[in-house]
Design a protein around this motif. Structure first.
Motif, PDB file in Angstrom:
ATOM      1  N   THR A   1      -6.736   8.650   7.183  1.00  0.00           N
ATOM      2  CA  THR A   1      -7.278   8.667   5.693  1.00  0.00           C
ATOM      3  C   THR A   1      -6.463   8.165   4.792  1.00  0.00           C
ATOM      4  O   THR A   1      -5.409   8.913   4.721  1.00  0.00           O
ATOM      5  CB  THR A   1      -8.434   9.532   5.562  1.00  0.00           C
ATOM      6  N   LEU A   2      -6.878   7.705   3.777  1.00  0.00           N
ATOM      7  CA  LEU A   2      -6.043   7.443   2.389  1.00  0.00           C
ATOM      8  C   LEU A   2      -6.473   8.553   1.354  1.00  0.00           C
ATOM      9  O   LEU A   2      -7.699   8.690   1.060  1.00  0.00           O
ATOM     10  CB  LEU A   2      -6.231   6.190   1.820  1.00  0.00           C
ATOM     11  N   VAL A   3      -5.614   9.307   0.927  1.00  0.00           N
ATOM     12  CA  VAL A   3      -5.799  10.332  -0.045  1.00  0.00           C
ATOM     13  C   VAL A   3      -5.087   9.781  -1.245  1.00  0.00           C
ATOM     14  O   VAL A   3      -3.795   9.438  -1.168  1.00  0.00           O
ATOM     15  CB  VAL A   3      -5.582  12.001   0.186  1.00  0.00           C
ATOM     16  N   LEU A   4      -5.555   9.873  -2.544  1.00  0.00           N
ATOM     17  CA  LEU A   4      -4.686   9.555  -3.644  1.00  0.00           C
ATOM     18  C   LEU A   4      -4.791  10.731  -4.533  1.00  0.00           C
ATOM     19  O   LEU A   4      -6.144  11.423  -4.611  1.00  0.00           O
ATOM     20  CB  LEU A   4      -5.143   8.254  -4.270  1.00  0.00           C
ATOM     21  N   VAL A   5      -3.665  11.162  -5.178  1.00  0.00           N
ATOM     22  CA  VAL A   5      -3.629  12.417  -6.262  1.00  0.00           C
ATOM     23  C   VAL A   5      -3.425  11.547  -7.481  1.00  0.00           C
ATOM     24  O   VAL A   5      -2.707  10.673  -7.727  1.00  0.00           O
ATOM     25  CB  VAL A   5      -2.481  13.310  -6.144  1.00  0.00           C
TER      26      VAL A   5
ATOM     27  N   HIS B   1      -8.360  -2.377  -4.642  1.00  0.00           N
ATOM     28  CA  HIS B   1      -8.669  -0.835  -4.244  1.00  0.00           C
ATOM     29  C   HIS B   1     -10.211  -0.567  -4.696  1.00  0.00           C
ATOM     30  O   HIS B   1     -11.126  -0.081  -3.966  1.00  0.00           O
ATOM     31  CB  HIS B   1      -7.800   0.156  -4.866  1.00  0.00           C
ATOM     32  N   TYR B   2     -10.568  -1.068  -5.967  1.00  0.00           N
ATOM     33  CA  TYR B   2     -11.919  -0.582  -6.591  1.00  0.00           C
ATOM     34  C   TYR B   2     -12.683  -2.124  -6.517  1.00  0.00           C
ATOM     35  O   TYR B   2     -13.740  -2.017  -7.416  1.00  0.00           O
ATOM     36  CB  TYR B   2     -11.803   0.083  -7.827  1.00  0.00           C
ATOM     37  N   ALA B   3     -12.466  -2.836  -5.618  1.00  0.00           N
ATOM     38  CA  ALA B   3     -13.239  -4.050  -5.726  1.00  0.00           C
ATOM     39  C   ALA B   3     -14.890  -3.901  -5.671  1.00  0.00           C
ATOM     40  O   ALA B   3     -15.637  -4.350  -6.235  1.00  0.00           O
ATOM     41  CB  ALA B   3     -12.859  -4.852  -4.648  1.00  0.00           C
ATOM     42  N   GLU B   4     -15.322  -2.801  -4.732  1.00  0.00           N
ATOM     43  CA  GLU B   4     -16.576  -2.533  -4.737  1.00  0.00           C
ATOM     44  C   GLU B   4     -17.241  -2.073  -6.029  1.00  0.00           C
ATOM     45  O   GLU B   4     -18.435  -2.176  -6.197  1.00  0.00           O
ATOM     46  CB  GLU B   4     -16.839  -1.427  -3.731  1.00  0.00           C
ATOM     47  N   HIS B   5     -16.589  -1.679  -6.817  1.00  0.00           N
ATOM     48  CA  HIS B   5     -17.005  -1.097  -8.223  1.00  0.00           C
ATOM     49  C   HIS B   5     -16.897  -2.008  -9.481  1.00  0.00           C
ATOM     50  O   HIS B   5     -17.315  -1.814 -10.469  1.00  0.00           O
ATOM     51  CB  HIS B   5     -16.282   0.088  -8.737  1.00  0.00           C
TER      52      HIS B   5
ATOM     53  N   ALA C   1      -3.828  -0.109   4.265  1.00  0.00           N
ATOM     54  CA  ALA C   1      -3.194  -1.416   4.410  1.00  0.00           C
ATOM     55  C   ALA C   1      -2.760  -1.590   2.914  1.00  0.00           C
ATOM     56  O   ALA C   1      -1.384  -2.066   2.574  1.00  0.00           O
ATOM     57  CB  ALA C   1      -3.784  -2.372   4.900  1.00  0.00           C
ATOM     58  N   LEU C   2      -3.641  -1.346   1.925  1.00  0.00           N
ATOM     59  CA  LEU C   2      -3.147  -1.820   0.623  1.00  0.00           C
ATOM     60  C   LEU C   2      -2.085  -0.698   0.024  1.00  0.00           C
ATOM     61  O   LEU C   2      -1.220  -1.533  -0.533  1.00  0.00           O
ATOM     62  CB  LEU C   2      -4.441  -1.555  -0.483  1.00  0.00           C
ATOM     63  N   TRP C   3      -2.306   0.392   0.191  1.00  0.00           N
ATOM     64  CA  TRP C   3      -1.346   1.385  -0.289  1.00  0.00           C
ATOM     65  C   TRP C   3       0.011   1.548   0.498  1.00  0.00           C
ATOM     66  O   TRP C   3       0.997   1.990  -0.228  1.00  0.00           O
ATOM     67  CB  TRP C   3      -2.080   2.841  -0.599  1.00  0.00           C
ATOM     68  N   PHE C   4      -0.010   1.217   1.647  1.00  0.00           N
ATOM     69  CA  PHE C   4       1.239   1.498   2.543  1.00  0.00           C
ATOM     70  C   PHE C   4       1.492   0.291   3.451  1.00  0.00           C
ATOM     71  O   PHE C   4       2.671   0.380   4.026  1.00  0.00           O
ATOM     72  CB  PHE C   4       0.834   2.690   3.559  1.00  0.00           C
TER      73      PHE C   4
END
Ligand code: GTP
Ligand code: MG
Length: 136
Positions: free
Chosen positions: A4-8, A48-52, A132-135
């Motif tokens: 999973t992707l976790v963002l702090v 990342h936030y396309a759905e919002h 894929a977006l963040w890494f």
């Protein structure tokens, strides 16, 4: 094994909670596979936030996420997508249960519900897309 992707988020980094959040992830038994600290640009956040996009909180959310460095984590473990969401707690820090990252460490700062310390992918499809977006 699932990843999973976790963002702090910028509030977590600014409040020096990155270590505490990592500690909780590792204590639960999940493994850190990759880590990256970066200042996200608008293009990355829009994807990342396309759905919002179009929701009332979209613009403040993107502005907040642009406001400072983020620590991105690739985390692995059995059912880690669901498991990390459970560790993080409910979206709104006010009602997030005690024992969760948000419940213990975040509070409601007024209108800024987006300051909830962490992001975690919400499905296998989201995880694949976001990793894929963040890494790359
Ligand atoms: P993430 O793990 O960050 O994706 O949180 P989530 O899945 O619990 O929430 P969701 O994907 O629905 O929303 C993404 C982010 O937008 C949340 O983490 C909040 O930071 C922010 N957000 C969601 N709903 C609201 C809202 O009603 N008001 C505001 N200000 N922010 C919101
Ligand atoms: Mg979400």
């Amino acid at each position: 094994v699932e990843e999973t992707l976790v963002l702090v988020k910028p509030d977590g980094v600014a409040r020096n909670l990155t270590g505490e959040i990592l500690r909780r992830i590792e204590a639960k038994g999940y493994s850190l596979v990759d880590v990256r600290m970066l200042q996200a640009d608008r293009d990355l956040l829009a994807k990342h936030y396309a759905e919002h996009e179009g929701k009332p909180f979209y613009e403040p959310l993107v502005e907040f996420m642009e406001s400072g460095p983020i620590v991105a984590l690739r985390v692995a473990g059995n059912r880690v997508i669901e498991g990390f969401r459970s560790l993080a707690g409910a979206t709104d820090p006010t009602t997030a249960a005690p024992g969760t990252i948000r419940g213990d460490l975040a509070r409601d700062w007024g209108l800024k519900v987006q300051q909830n310390l962490v992001h975690g992918s919400d499905s296998p499809e989201s995880a694949q897309r976001e990793l894929a977006l963040w890494f790359d």
